[in-house]
Design a protein around this motif. Structure first.
Motif, PDB file in Angstrom:
ATOM      1  N   HIS A  56      -3.281  -5.089  -7.176  1.00  0.00           N
ATOM      2  CA  HIS A  56      -4.117  -3.972  -6.208  1.00  0.00           C
ATOM      3  C   HIS A  56      -3.416  -3.603  -5.163  1.00  0.00           C
ATOM      4  N   GLY A  57      -3.788  -2.332  -4.777  1.00  0.00           N
ATOM      5  CA  GLY A  57      -3.203  -1.910  -3.496  1.00  0.00           C
ATOM      6  C   GLY A  57      -4.156  -1.904  -2.355  1.00  0.00           C
ATOM      7  N   ASP A  58      -3.557  -1.800  -1.070  1.00  0.00           N
ATOM      8  CA  ASP A  58      -4.222  -1.654   0.139  1.00  0.00           C
ATOM      9  C   ASP A  58      -4.776  -0.176   0.328  1.00  0.00           C
ATOM     10  N   ALA A  59      -6.008  -0.038   0.586  1.00  0.00           N
ATOM     11  CA  ALA A  59      -6.503   1.247   0.623  1.00  0.00           C
ATOM     12  C   ALA A  59      -5.979   2.149   1.719  1.00  0.00           C
ATOM     13  N   GLU A  60      -5.318   1.345   2.869  1.00  0.00           N
ATOM     14  CA  GLU A  60      -4.755   1.964   4.105  1.00  0.00           C
ATOM     15  C   GLU A  60      -3.702   3.055   3.591  1.00  0.00           C
TER      16      GLU A  60
END
Length: 194
Positions: A107-111
């Motif tokens: 999963h990736g960081d939403a930033e």
């Protein structure tokens, strides 16, 4: 060798966001469904209908032509986490910093997101208009709600701790301005499914 599911160990005092994300990553999600963290719970929702592909592809192609340097527009099935909100979403279409795909996690960081777009369905409409609007509105520069039932698209922009400060809605067939960092008009004629 047969793969066996492993029991998920619980943490005293309840699971953390990271525990829940790990659970989502380890899930054997049924074909045709995606798992997200919504309202602090793991929720499985169906992927979009096949008839949504042409409008999703049209939007993705238009965003691709106007994305910020180093960003990619896609509808690949990846999850992005919002740790401060205890949420993780798999947007229908999104624009993200390409560097996020160098990470080893699932999963990736939403930033890293510069834009997200959600295509509503009868089962996801309330989440897209309420839950995701609130969470995206604190961080993501641009949020597009493509309301397939009302045949309208809304562009939310200028995020703040209280949510988006600007929005504009147009009916399919009318151009929609998308502000910086995109600065272009979406041709919404291809968003109709019939």
């Amino acid at each position: 060798m047969i793969e066996r599911s492993r029991p998920i160990e619980t943490v005293e005092g309840g699971p953390t966001v990271e525990d829940m994300l790990r659970t989502v990553e380890e899930m054997d999600t049924p074909d045709g469904y995606k798992a997200e963290l919504i309202r602090g719970k793991i929720v499985m929702t169906p992927w979009s209908k096949f008839s949504y592909f042409p409008p999703m592809e049209s939007l993705q192609e238009q965003l691709k032509a106007h994305s910020p340097d180093g960003h990619v527009a896609t509808f690949a099935p990846f999850l992005f986490s919002f740790p401060s909100a205890g949420r993780a979403y798999g947007p229908d279409v999104y624009v993200v910093d390409r560097a996020v795909f160098k990470e080893q996690g699932r999963h990736g960081d939403a930033e890293n997101l510069s834009l997200v777009a959600e295509f509503t369905s009868s089962s996801t409409k309330d989440v897209d208009w309420q839950e995701k609007l609130r969470v995206y509105g604190e961080l993501v520069p641009v949020y597009l709600v493509v309301d397939m039932q009302a045949e309208e698209i809304t562009c939310f922009s200028d995020p703040s701790p209280q949510g988006y400060r600007a929005h504009k809605t147009v009916s399919f067939g009318n151009p929609l301005s998308v502000p910086a960092p995109f600065d272009f008009e979406i041709d919404t004629t291809a968003l109709k499914t019939a």
